[in-house]
Scaffold this motif. Structure first.
Motif, PDB file in Angstrom:
ATOM      1  N   SER A 148     -18.029  -3.038   7.782  1.00 21.46           N
ATOM      2  CA  SER A 148     -18.369  -3.431   9.230  1.00 21.46           C
ATOM      3  C   SER A 148     -17.480  -3.450  10.288  1.00 21.46           C
ATOM      4  CB  SER A 148     -18.724  -5.072   9.270  1.00 21.46           C
ATOM      5  OG  SER A 148     -18.015  -5.878   8.869  1.00 21.46           O
ATOM      6  N   ASP A 149     -16.069  -3.243  10.011  1.00 17.99           N
ATOM      7  CA  ASP A 149     -14.876  -3.000  10.698  1.00 17.99           C
ATOM      8  C   ASP A 149     -14.674  -1.749  11.299  1.00 17.99           C
ATOM      9  OD1 ASP A 149     -12.835  -3.979  12.244  1.00 17.99           O
ATOM     10  OD2 ASP A 149     -11.526  -4.561  10.492  1.00 17.99           O
ATOM     11  N   HIS A 150     -14.136  -1.535  12.267  1.00 14.56           N
ATOM     12  CA  HIS A 150     -13.533  -0.542  12.623  1.00 14.56           C
ATOM     13  C   HIS A 150     -12.070   0.060  12.210  1.00 14.56           C
ATOM     14  CE1 HIS A 150     -11.995   2.200  16.417  1.00 14.56           C
ATOM     15  NE2 HIS A 150     -12.336   2.894  15.607  1.00 14.56           N
ATOM     16  N   ILE A 151     -12.104   0.833  11.479  1.00 16.31           N
ATOM     17  CA  ILE A 151     -10.788   1.300  10.918  1.00 16.31           C
ATOM     18  C   ILE A 151     -10.064   2.031  11.737  1.00 16.31           C
ATOM     19  CG2 ILE A 151      -9.457   2.023   8.851  1.00 16.31           C
ATOM     20  CD1 ILE A 151     -11.172  -0.400   8.207  1.00 16.31           C
ATOM     21  N   GLN A 152      -8.711   1.605  12.316  1.00 20.26           N
ATOM     22  CA  GLN A 152      -7.994   2.520  13.093  1.00 20.26           C
ATOM     23  C   GLN A 152      -6.935   3.445  12.529  1.00 20.26           C
ATOM     24  OE1 GLN A 152      -6.911  -1.133  15.068  1.00 20.26           O
ATOM     25  NE2 GLN A 152      -8.250  -0.728  17.067  1.00 20.26           N
ATOM     26  N   LYS A 153      -6.400   2.803  11.472  1.00 21.04           N
ATOM     27  CA  LYS A 153      -5.300   3.504  10.873  1.00 21.04           C
ATOM     28  C   LYS A 153      -5.322   3.029   9.309  1.00 21.04           C
ATOM     29  CE  LYS A 153      -0.323   4.219  11.526  1.00 21.04           C
ATOM     30  NZ  LYS A 153       0.823   3.728  12.416  1.00 21.04           N
ATOM     31  N   ILE A 154      -4.873   4.268   8.585  1.00 28.04           N
ATOM     32  CA  ILE A 154      -4.492   3.676   7.044  1.00 28.04           C
ATOM     33  C   ILE A 154      -3.048   4.433   6.861  1.00 28.04           C
ATOM     34  CG2 ILE A 154      -5.181   4.390   4.631  1.00 28.04           C
ATOM     35  CD1 ILE A 154      -7.845   4.666   5.727  1.00 28.04           C
ATOM     36  N   MET A 155      -2.250   3.756   6.118  1.00 29.17           N
ATOM     37  CA  MET A 155      -0.935   4.069   5.919  1.00 29.17           C
ATOM     38  C   MET A 155      -0.833   3.689   4.231  1.00 29.17           C
ATOM     39  SD  MET A 155       1.732   2.577   8.642  1.00 29.17           S
ATOM     40  CE  MET A 155       3.220   3.364   7.552  1.00 29.17           C
ATOM     41  N   GLY A 156      -0.350   4.714   3.623  1.00 28.26           N
ATOM     42  CA  GLY A 156      -0.295   4.470   2.126  1.00 28.26           C
ATOM     43  C   GLY A 156       0.754   5.394   1.312  1.00 28.26           C
ATOM     44  N   ILE A 157       1.289   4.574   0.175  1.00 29.85           N
ATOM     45  CA  ILE A 157       1.937   5.260  -0.652  1.00 29.85           C
ATOM     46  C   ILE A 157       0.788   5.539  -1.963  1.00 29.85           C
ATOM     47  CG2 ILE A 157       3.878   5.090  -2.566  1.00 29.85           C
ATOM     48  CD1 ILE A 157       5.319   3.380  -0.453  1.00 29.85           C
ATOM     49  N   ASN A 237      21.155   7.731   3.476  1.00 35.31           N
ATOM     50  CA  ASN A 237      22.138   6.777   4.083  1.00 35.31           C
ATOM     51  C   ASN A 237      22.161   6.675   5.354  1.00 35.31           C
ATOM     52  OD1 ASN A 237      23.004   6.875   1.276  1.00 35.31           O
ATOM     53  ND2 ASN A 237      24.612   8.358   1.769  1.00 35.31           N
ATOM     54  N   PHE A 238      21.872   7.693   6.162  1.00 37.81           N
ATOM     55  CA  PHE A 238      21.566   7.387   7.582  1.00 37.81           C
ATOM     56  C   PHE A 238      20.509   6.626   7.917  1.00 37.81           C
ATOM     57  CE2 PHE A 238      24.261  11.550   8.307  1.00 37.81           C
ATOM     58  CZ  PHE A 238      25.298  10.905   9.137  1.00 37.81           C
ATOM     59  N   ALA A 239      19.296   6.857   7.184  1.00 42.71           N
ATOM     60  CA  ALA A 239      18.172   5.795   7.325  1.00 42.71           C
ATOM     61  C   ALA A 239      18.524   4.498   7.151  1.00 42.71           C
ATOM     62  CB  ALA A 239      17.020   6.300   6.712  1.00 42.71           C
ATOM     63  N   GLU A 240      19.225   4.135   6.254  1.00 39.02           N
ATOM     64  CA  GLU A 240      19.775   2.990   5.667  1.00 39.02           C
ATOM     65  C   GLU A 240      20.664   2.193   6.680  1.00 39.02           C
ATOM     66  OE1 GLU A 240      20.381   1.407   2.019  1.00 39.02           O
ATOM     67  OE2 GLU A 240      18.409   1.804   1.804  1.00 39.02           O
ATOM     68  N   SER A 241      21.536   2.926   7.289  1.00 37.37           N
ATOM     69  CA  SER A 241      22.542   2.363   8.257  1.00 37.37           C
ATOM     70  C   SER A 241      21.526   1.910   9.543  1.00 37.37           C
ATOM     71  CB  SER A 241      23.554   3.399   8.675  1.00 37.37           C
ATOM     72  OG  SER A 241      22.823   4.306   9.344  1.00 37.37           O
ATOM     73  N   LEU A 242      20.437   2.651   9.749  1.00 38.89           N
ATOM     74  CA  LEU A 242      19.471   2.347  10.962  1.00 38.89           C
ATOM     75  C   LEU A 242      18.415   1.452  10.509  1.00 38.89           C
ATOM     76  CD1 LEU A 242      19.125   5.882  12.688  1.00 38.89           C
ATOM     77  CD2 LEU A 242      20.530   3.956  13.172  1.00 38.89           C
ATOM     78  N   ASP A 243      18.465   0.695   9.290  1.00 43.19           N
ATOM     79  CA  ASP A 243      17.549  -0.396   9.034  1.00 43.19           C
ATOM     80  C   ASP A 243      16.104   0.317   8.542  1.00 43.19           C
ATOM     81  OD1 ASP A 243      19.358  -2.532   8.566  1.00 43.19           O
ATOM     82  OD2 ASP A 243      19.124  -3.014  10.819  1.00 43.19           O
ATOM     83  N   TYR A 244      16.050   1.245   7.961  1.00 44.31           N
ATOM     84  CA  TYR A 244      15.170   2.029   7.443  1.00 44.31           C
ATOM     85  C   TYR A 244      15.021   2.470   6.010  1.00 44.31           C
ATOM     86  CZ  TYR A 244      13.995   2.817  12.590  1.00 44.31           C
ATOM     87  OH  TYR A 244      13.697   2.725  13.839  1.00 44.31           O
ATOM     88  N   THR A 245      13.899   2.514   5.375  1.00 41.64           N
ATOM     89  CA  THR A 245      13.788   3.058   4.105  1.00 41.64           C
ATOM     90  C   THR A 245      12.978   4.477   4.295  1.00 41.64           C
ATOM     91  OG1 THR A 245      13.984   1.139   2.974  1.00 41.64           O
ATOM     92  CG2 THR A 245      12.873   2.650   1.729  1.00 41.64           C
ATOM     93  N   ILE A 246      13.320   5.622   3.573  1.00 43.29           N
ATOM     94  CA  ILE A 246      12.404   6.802   3.801  1.00 43.29           C
ATOM     95  C   ILE A 246      11.453   6.703   2.191  1.00 43.29           C
ATOM     96  CG2 ILE A 246      12.156   9.394   3.434  1.00 43.29           C
ATOM     97  CD1 ILE A 246      15.054   9.217   4.448  1.00 43.29           C
ATOM     98  N   LYS A 247       9.924   6.720   2.730  1.00 43.65           N
ATOM     99  CA  LYS A 247       9.245   6.987   1.722  1.00 43.65           C
ATOM    100  C   LYS A 247       8.311   8.182   2.115  1.00 43.65           C
ATOM    101  CE  LYS A 247       9.482   3.004  -0.652  1.00 43.65           C
ATOM    102  NZ  LYS A 247       9.838   2.623  -2.057  1.00 43.65           N
ATOM    103  N   LEU A 248       7.424   8.795   1.044  1.00 40.11           N
ATOM    104  CA  LEU A 248       6.522   9.817   1.391  1.00 40.11           C
ATOM    105  C   LEU A 248       5.286   8.931   1.533  1.00 40.11           C
ATOM    106  CD1 LEU A 248       5.611  12.720   1.458  1.00 40.11           C
ATOM    107  CD2 LEU A 248       4.705  12.622  -1.101  1.00 40.11           C
ATOM    108  N   ILE A 249       4.716   9.010   2.743  1.00 43.40           N
ATOM    109  CA  ILE A 249       3.671   8.263   3.419  1.00 43.40           C
ATOM    110  C   ILE A 249       2.425   8.968   3.862  1.00 43.40           C
ATOM    111  CG2 ILE A 249       2.831   6.567   5.161  1.00 43.40           C
ATOM    112  CD1 ILE A 249       4.907   5.403   3.188  1.00 43.40           C
ATOM    113  N   GLY A 250       1.478   8.721   3.221  1.00 45.00           N
ATOM    114  CA  GLY A 250       0.142   9.239   3.883  1.00 45.00           C
ATOM    115  C   GLY A 250      -0.171   8.499   5.048  1.00 45.00           C
ATOM    116  N   ILE A 251      -0.720   9.015   6.315  1.00 39.12           N
ATOM    117  CA  ILE A 251      -1.271   8.391   7.334  1.00 39.12           C
ATOM    118  C   ILE A 251      -2.313   8.868   8.077  1.00 39.12           C
ATOM    119  CG2 ILE A 251      -0.668   7.726   9.750  1.00 39.12           C
ATOM    120  CD1 ILE A 251       2.407   7.769   8.908  1.00 39.12           C
TER     121      ILE A 251
END
Length: 430
Positions: A148-157, A237-251
């Motif tokens: 019944s909802d309007h799905i706007q976005k899906i992100m997934g591993i 390492n650069f991503a970590e220094s900017l407070d990020y984690t890299i993942k393969l993400i489906g969007i």
């Protein structure tokens, strides 16, 4: 009511799990669906092979006709994999009025819509919840629980192999090739890992998710796909220094009747729920207009988790048979096929450059981005590994893909830019 007779195509990891679940949970299943379910034939490639489950020898056959042309069989469970030959087999079964349960995301991503329409014409069901994220009931949740909802976005591993690799590279500092070998030795990665590490497996799953979520017929060719082979320890390492984690993400996202589906390495804030999903586990994050944010998490593969999803679909098929409502699971797409253009696809971007360390170089680079109206949230400049060479790492504010591509093309024309090292999407900060 008579027993429901099942033909099982495939007796590998998942097929063995299906047999075990049906045997171990027999009374519970009968109580819930109102009749007995019995396997009567199993299609295998080798009759003499040693099995991990006790089965009757007369169940086994190497002839598909013993299943798909057998008038006693009501439901075909397909867990053997493959695309073209399997598609022909299931088409034949459907024309013989047999219901289908499958865990085959490759098949459903390529031929799913055609098979679903054929099943509807023949008043048969096709259910395939196990084809995405193993034991996580994400397809059923999108089609039923969130209908019944309007799905706007899906992100997934949605690929456990790549998540295992990225976890090891991030947490233990190991190089890609070494972790891939380890994943193969543990059985998380195939001998030929191309489908996993290049993003094809995840792209197929995101196609299925987007079709259901957005009620639009999307194809595998609509997915922008980038794998993880190019990710280096320096990127992590650069991503970590900017407070990020890299993942393969489906969007997958949809606005104003236009869809976008992508699978690519993505930087997520370290505290984002998907950033915390480790090793071979899967998770899918759903943004609904009414429900807000929900996340589904669990094992994305394995014998019993996937088999549980297969048997749950089988139980749904049996309930429909008993109620006389088979063949109504497929609904024609509500929206026409419309994709976002590059000017309508927006995201933040991580960009890493190798540049000449000289006066005016940074100004030339920022001019390129200014010309495309690109602004930055974070910038780092560090000494390179050679004399008079520096590295610049930038995280943009939201920009269109069109802006990104034009900026990158113009950067390559600058003498001060020695190399575009990498660029990745940044997401999860809405």
């Amino acid at each position: 009511m008579k027993k429901i007779q099942v033909g099982l195509c495939g007796l590998g990891t998942v097929g063995t799990g299906v047999v075990k679940v049906l045997e171990d949970h027999q009374e519970q299943i009968k109580h819930k669906v109102g009749c007995e379910i019995e396997i009567s034939k199993i299609l295998v490639s080798n009759l003499e092979k040693t099995r991990d489950v006790v089965i009757k020898q007369d169940w086994l056959t190497i002839d598909p006709a013993d299943l798909v042309d057998n008038p006693e069989i009501d439901v075909i469970i397909e867990v053997m994999g493959g695309i073209e030959d399997t598609n022909q087999l299931l088409e034949r079964a459907i024309r013989n009025k047999k219901h289908i349960v499958t865990a085959n995301k490759d098949l459903m991503a390529v031929h799913g819509q055609k098979l679903l329409r054929l099943a509807k014409e023949n008043k048969c069901d096709i259910l395939y919840d196990a084809s995405v994220a193993g034991g996580i009931p994400i397809l059923r949740s999108l089609s039923d629980g969130l209908a019944s909802d309007h799905i706007q976005k899906i992100m997934g591993i949605v690929n456990g192999t790549t998540n295992y690799i990225m976890t090891k590279m991030t947490d233990e500092g190991l190089p890609f090739d070494e972790v891939l070998e380890e994943a193969q030795a543990l059985g998380f990665a195939e001998a030929d890992p191309t489908s996993d590490v290049d993003g094809l497996d995840a792209a197929r799953k995101m196609t299925l998710l987007a079709n259901i979520a957005f009620r639009m017929e999307l194809n595998l060719e609509d997915v922008h796909m980038v794998g993880i082979r190019g990710i280096t320890q320096e990127d992590i390492n650069f991503a970590e220094s900017l407070d990020y984690t890299i993942k393969l993400i489906g969007i997958a996202s949809m606005q104003d009747g236009k869809a976008e589906v992508t699978v690519e390495p993505t930087l997520l804030p370290k505290d984002h729920p998907l950033a915390l999903v480790k090793n071979e586990y899967n998770a899918v994050y759903v943004y609904g207009e009414a429900v807000g944010e929900t996340m589904f998490y669990g094992p994305g593969a394995g014998s019993l988790p996937t088999a549980t999803a297969v048997v749950s679909d089988l139980m749904e098929v049996v309930k429909n048979i008993r109620l006389g409502i088979s063949g109504n699971t497929y609904i024609d797409p509500q929206f026409d096929h419309h994709l976002k253009s590059d000017s309508e696809k927006f995201s933040r971007q991580f960009i890493r450059l190798e540049v000449e360390d000289q006066a005016g170089a940074f100004q030339e680079i920022t001019n390129v981005f200014s010309d495309e109206k690109v602004s930055f949230a974070k910038i780092l400049q560090l000494p390179g590994d050679r004399e008079k060479i520096a590295e610049i790492v930038m995280v943009t504010h939201k920009i269109s893909r069109e802006q990104l591509l034009k900026s990158l093309a113009n950067l390559k024309g600058l003498d001060v830019v020695k190399r575009l090292i990498s660029h990745y999407r940044v997401d999860g900060e809405e």
